[in-house]
Each structure stands twice: as C-alpha cells, then as structure tokens.
Write a protein that holds these residues in place. Structure first.
Motif, PDB file in Angstrom:
ATOM      1  N   ASP A 286       0.430   5.375  -0.786  1.00 19.21           N
ATOM      2  CA  ASP A 286      -0.343   6.555  -1.159  1.00 19.21           C
ATOM      3  C   ASP A 286      -1.712   6.184  -1.740  1.00 19.21           C
ATOM      4  O   ASP A 286      -2.143   6.715  -2.772  1.00 19.21           O
ATOM      5  CB  ASP A 286       0.440   7.407  -2.166  1.00 19.21           C
ATOM      6  CG  ASP A 286       1.776   7.869  -1.613  1.00 19.21           C
ATOM      7  OD1 ASP A 286       1.873   8.055  -0.388  1.00 19.21           O
ATOM      8  OD2 ASP A 286       2.716   8.014  -2.405  1.00 19.21           O
ATOM      9  N   GLY A 287      -2.377   5.245  -1.099  1.00 14.58           N
ATOM     10  CA  GLY A 287      -3.696   4.832  -1.555  1.00 14.58           C
ATOM     11  C   GLY A 287      -3.685   3.823  -2.678  1.00 14.58           C
ATOM     12  O   GLY A 287      -4.751   3.428  -3.163  1.00 14.58           O
TER      13      GLY A 287
ATOM     14  N   ASP B 149      -2.686   0.002  -4.216  1.00 16.65           N
ATOM     15  CA  ASP B 149      -2.374  -1.382  -3.863  1.00 16.65           C
ATOM     16  C   ASP B 149      -1.531  -1.971  -4.989  1.00 16.65           C
ATOM     17  O   ASP B 149      -2.041  -2.245  -6.081  1.00 16.65           O
ATOM     18  CB  ASP B 149      -3.654  -2.206  -3.685  1.00 16.65           C
ATOM     19  CG  ASP B 149      -4.337  -1.922  -2.354  1.00 16.65           C
ATOM     20  OD1 ASP B 149      -3.645  -1.446  -1.433  1.00 16.65           O
ATOM     21  OD2 ASP B 149      -5.558  -2.150  -2.247  1.00 16.65           O
TER      22      ASP B 149
ATOM     23  N   ARG C 141       0.846  -1.191   0.000  1.00 20.08           N
ATOM     24  CA  ARG C 141       0.000   0.000   0.000  1.00 20.08           C
ATOM     25  C   ARG C 141       0.883   1.242   0.000  1.00 20.08           C
ATOM     26  O   ARG C 141       1.649   1.464   0.938  1.00 20.08           O
ATOM     27  CB  ARG C 141      -0.920   0.009   1.216  1.00 20.08           C
ATOM     28  CG  ARG C 141      -2.043  -1.013   1.134  1.00 20.08           C
ATOM     29  CD  ARG C 141      -3.031  -0.859   2.282  1.00 20.08           C
ATOM     30  NE  ARG C 141      -4.200  -1.698   2.087  1.00 20.08           N
ATOM     31  CZ  ARG C 141      -5.269  -1.333   1.400  1.00 20.08           C
ATOM     32  NH1 ARG C 141      -5.301  -0.141   0.840  1.00 20.08           N
ATOM     33  NH2 ARG C 141      -6.306  -2.145   1.273  1.00 20.08           N
TER      34      ARG C 141
END
Length: 622
Positions: A300-301, A303, A298
């Motif tokens: 900075d947002g 995946d 993960r």
C-alpha cells in the motif's frame, strides 16, 4: 409375510407404521448426525411405499372400482413422491446390481442421469484401491471422481437387503458428505498448521523437533525472530502486520529445501528444521534465509524492511532430545539479539555458562532495586570556549552486595531489561535526578541542566510525561533544568509509538536530546522527525578524530544541519586534547568525557557546602 401382504388392513397399517418411522428418523438425523439414521429413514420410506403398493394391488384385484383402490393408489403415489424428492440419494438395485429405481437426488449426484448399475457408476473405494462394492447391511464411504475438472465427491453409502426377481436385491441410500469431509480436513489441518501463514504450528514443530534430535543423520534447528515487528505492527496496524508475517512465511518457504520444515511458533517467531544437514550447512542456510528476507516489502505504498535475528543449534551435537536442542537454539538466538539484531549466532557450550551468569545478574539486579543498592553518578558537560560547566549527565552505578563487586555499566541495562524492571529503573533515575535538582536550587556551582537516559519502554507509556510533570512540580524544579535523552535509533524503530509522549514532554517544557547520534542506525534526515534540542555525538565518531576522514565528514555535516535547525551538538566520549581541538574547530564547543571529568558521586561534583563560590568559579575537573 405373504399373509400380511394379502391383507389390505395389514398393508395399510404397516404402510402407516413405516411412514411414521421414516418421519421420526428424518427428524432425528440432524441431531444424531449419522448417515446410518438417514439409511434407516429411507429404508422405512421404501418399506412404506412397498406396503402401500401391495395394498393398491390387493385393492385392485378385490374391487377394481371401489374407494379402497383410489386410497391405496394415492398412498402409493405419495410414498413414491417422498422417495423421489428425498434430500438423499435412493438407489434400488436388482440381484445383478443393475438399476431398478433412482430418485432425483441420486441422479443429480451422477450428473443428472442414473447409472445403469453399480459397476457402471464409476464409484471407487475410499482410498482409490479399486471399484466400489457394498453388501447388504454394510455402510461404507465411496469416492465419485470428478469430471471436467469438478471436485471428486465423497459419498456415504448404506445398503439394505431388498427382495428382487432372481435373488436378493439391494436398496442403497447415498449421502453426499463432501462438505463434511472438507470441514474435517480443515479442522485437522488447523490442529497442526498456523491459520495465518499456513506453516506448521508449535504442536507440529514439537513432534518434528523430537524426530530431528533423535535422528542418527542429525540436522539443524534455526530459530528466527523478526526484528522490530512490534513497532511495524503498532505503527501500521494489524492488517499490515499480518501481511508482513505471511510474506515472511512465503519467503522462508522459498529459501529452504523441500525436505526442510518451516514453522511459525507464535507472533514473530519462526523455526526451520533442516533434516540430514550438518554443521557446515548452518551458515549457508542462514545466509539464504537472510537474503530471502532482505528485499523491502511494498504494501500500500509502504516500503517495509524485513530482517531477522537467527540462532542455530546442531543435532545431535548440541542436544540429543527436543527440549535440549531447542534450549541450545534459544541461547544462540538470545546472543544474536544481544549482538544488535539482524545477526546469526551458532550455539556454543560457553553460552550456557553466560546464560547462568546473566540469570544470576538479573536476579541480583531486581534485588538491588528493592534494597536501594543503586547509585547515581554525574559526569559534567563543559563549554570548552568559556571553560564553564553547563550541564551534567546522570549515570547508574551499582555495587552488588550479592555478587560482591561493582557491576560494569554495560551490564546494568541488559539486566534491567531481562528482569522486566527497566521502567522501575527509569522511575528511580527520574526521582533521584529531580531530588538532586531540588537540592541544588539555584546554586551557581551546580549544573544548569541534568540529563537522564530513559528507555523506549517508558516512552511507550502514555502516562510517563504526566509522571515527569508531577515529579517536577512536587519538587519545585523548573522543567527546562531536566533533560531527557532518548535512544539514537528511535527515529526509525519506535517513533510512531512514542510520538505522543515526546510531544507531551515538550509541552511540559522538558528539553530532549538524541543520544549516540551517528552510531549507525539513524541518519541526518531522521533528526527532522524528532522534537529534540540537542544531539550527542556517538563515541565512535569522536574516537576517530582527528585522523578519520569519514568521522570528520559526519561531524561537519551534523554540525551544519544542527545549526540550521537551531540544535546544539555535544561531543561525548572526549578523551584527548586532539579530539577536543577537532571538535572545536568544527564548531562543537560543549563536550563530555574523561578529558573533562570522570563520572563522580553527586557530592563530589556539587559539594554540600555553606560557603558557596562566587559566580563564574565553577569547578569542572575532578
């Protein structure tokens, strides 16, 4: 010397001379960069101060009230001031090693207070093998242990003999070289370690590899390539790419034993050297590595998935020296990549033979492009409801004069990729397909569209869409007659890198088809991200019809989604009437495969005849 000290003019001259020497040494020290220069400078300062002091004492005895007294006293004070505020520690010791004088810099080095003597200072020999000591004329490095969690200091100490009551004393110059040693350690670390990840670098890997290959106890060499790292780097930028590499390095460290060595060889290439590990440990070690890499990262947002292709070689069985062992692991890694990536492959002797065969095939293919040996064969696509040919796919065929055989289609693309000529192959197919479309014109017995397969490499080329437009314009062919098939896994692997090219092709008017859909990489949600007009079902789905319930479920879901999006579905690899019936029943009517016709030369599909058949009498089977 006593006569000199008894003579005021001589003392004054010597004081000036030593003062000048000190100034010159101080000016030279930044250039020379040697602690010995500092020692010379401050020895000269000390001598100047001493002679200035002698001059002051002589003047006082000879004429307590004369001007010479004041001048000598001022000279002595000036020299003492120079010593006190010098940027290096000045430490005067008597014959017993006790402190006679310590300037402000020396006191600062010892926490604000001068030690009672050398023995009481706490200085240790460099290397920690006992208390520090130094004889006149020597220059050594000492360590001052840190107190209260402070960093230990590295001090360069030079000793000069100095007259003292009861015997010879010493004058020490003490220079803090801690920042210099820290910088040197950093430089030495970087010569053997990767700056980004902190892992051992290729140079250190080479030394360790030789030791591993030559060790009687043996060991394992694992070579790893992170899968699709280039795509992630291009899509999200180098900052995210660097963080992904650091995370992968940290996970690799945690997956191996403390005695194992993890290296970064460059870009997304890593290696693990497992000393004293046998062949039975190879797959368990690779399993731990894959498990460690598997959890999504993960950032900075985002995946981000991490996987690796792994090739393994065992020492000394697969190589008794470093280069041989490395070559074996490289061949195993190549096999792992060829098996679809995210795979583990153990070296086998047969790989060397296969490698030689691939090298020969690669060289022959490059030669075939130059000599014009490649051919285009066409496989028609039929609308099974109307029983008419609605299109065809252009397929590469190659009879090698060098190898003396027809090369199977499955070997051609790998040879082009390995030979670095995949884009040249794409251009050849493009030009040949456009030439065929121009030759057919508006003949009713010719395919309405001709599909060609284009590699991701060409789709990454920002000028490719322009080349397609120019080729069509020169030949006078309508763009909607040329269909470009793109790889099925593009949506999850390389879409950001080729998005502009795909959009530009649509603006030209060329239709796009997603090839081999359902083969295991992309899913239905990915289709929404692609500007395609057709989906070509993967052969694995068609092969399972009509008995395979999962294949039927995928077929029905795909057709349902495609209808809602206005996308046509083509069944590929259709070989039996039962498969064709299952496709028609599900709503797929356009099919391609041996049931319709095998690939054939263009003149067999569209004969060069002046007597054209009537509209609707299109020949499908061959």
């Amino acid at each position: 010397m006593q006569k000199i000290l008894a003579s005021p003019p001589a003392c004054l001259a010597l004081a000036k001379a030593f003062g000048l020497l000190a100034a010159l040494a101080l000016l030279a020290s930044p250039v020379a960069g040697l602690p010995a220069v500092w020692a010379a400078a401050f020895f000269a300062l000390a001598m100047a101060a001493a002679y200035a002091g002698s001059l002051a004492r002589i003047a006082k005895r000879a004429c307590p009230s004369c001007t010479a007294v004041r001048a000598a006293t001022e000279s002595e004070l000036a020299m003492r001031g120079l010593l006190e505020h010098a940027p290096v520690g000045i430490w005067q010791l008597d014959a017993a090693g006790s402190t006679v004088f310590a300037n402000s810099r020396l006191r600062a080095l010892f926490g604000g207070r001068a030690p009672a003597g050398l023995r009481q200072s706490g200085l240790q020999r460099n290397g920690g093998d006992g208390p520090f000591d130094i004889a006149p004329g020597e220059e050594r490095e000492a360590v001052l242990p840190g107190a209260d969690g402070r960093e230990a200091l590295r001090l360069q100490v030079a000793a000069t003999p100095w007259p003292a009551e009861g015997g010879a004393g010493r004058l020490l110059s003490v220079l803090d070289v801690t920042p210099l040693r820290r910088a040197q350690a950093r430089v030495e670390h970087l010569t053997e370690h990767d700056a980004l990840t902190g892992l051992a670098n290729r140079e250190a890997f080479g030394c360790a590899l030789g030791a591993l290959a030559g060790a009687a106890s043996g060991g394992l060499l694992l070579l790893l390539d992170l899968d699709h790292f280039r795509s992630a780097n291009e899509r999200f930028g180098h900052v995210v790419g660097d963080r992904l590499l650091r995370e992968a390095a940290e996970r690799l460290r945690g997956a191996v034993r403390p005695s194992d060595m993890v290296c970064r060889l460059g870009a997304d290439e890593f290696a693990v050297l497992a000393f004293e590990a046998g062949p039975e440990s190879a797959l368990p070690l690779a399993g731990r590595v894959r498990s460690a890499l598997r959890p999504p990262l993960r950032l900075d947002g985002l995946d981000l998935s991490i996987s690796a292709s792994i090739g393994i070689a065992t020492a000394p069985r697969d190589g008794r020296d470093g280069p041989a062992l490395l070559r074996a692991a490289e061949l195993a890694l190549h096999e792992a990549k060829a098996n679809g990536r995210n795979a583990v492959c153990l070296f086998e002797p047969q790989m060397r033979e296969r490698h030689e065969q691939r090298a020969a095939l690669r060289e022959a293919f490059v030669e075939a492009l130059e000599r014009g040996e490649l051919e285009i064969h066409l496989q028609p696509q039929q609308d099974m409801e109307r029983q008419v040919m609605v299109g065809a796919e252009a397929l590469i065929r190659w009879k090698s004069s060098r190898l003396g055989r027809w090369v199977p289609p499955g070997e051609i693309l790998p040879a082009a990729n390995e030979g670095g000529v995949i884009q040249r192959l794409d251009r050849f197919v493009l030009q040949r397909a456009v030439a065929l479309l121009a030759e057919w014109g508006d003949r009713p017995d010719a395919p309405a569209t001709l599909a060609i397969n284009i590699s991701v490499s060409s789709l990454h080329d920002p000028g490719f869409a322009g080349e397609v437009a120019q080729a069509l314009a020169r030949a006078g062919v309508a763009p909607e007659r040329l269909e470009i098939e793109i790889p099925e896994d593009l949506a999850i692997r390389d879409l950001p890198g080729v998005q502009k090219t795909l959009q530009a092709l649509r603006e030209v008017g060329v239709p796009l088809a997603l090839d081999d859909f359902g083969g295991g990489h992309s899913g239905l949600p990915h289709v929404v991200r692609l500007p395609v007009q057709r989906l070509k079902l993967d052969r694995s789905i068609v092969a399972g019809l009509p008995e395979d319930a999962k294949a039927l479920a995928v077929l029905r879901a795909t057709i349902s989604l495609a209808r809602g999006m206005g996308i046509e579905v083509v069944g590929e690899g259709v070989e039996t009437e039962a498969q064709a019936f299952a496709l028609r029943r599900a709503g797929c009517h356009v099919m391609q495969g041996w049931l319709v016709a095998r690939p054939m030369a263009p003149e067999l599909l569209v004969p060069p005849s002046l007597a054209l058949p009537a509209p609707g009498a299109q020949r499908v089977r061959a």
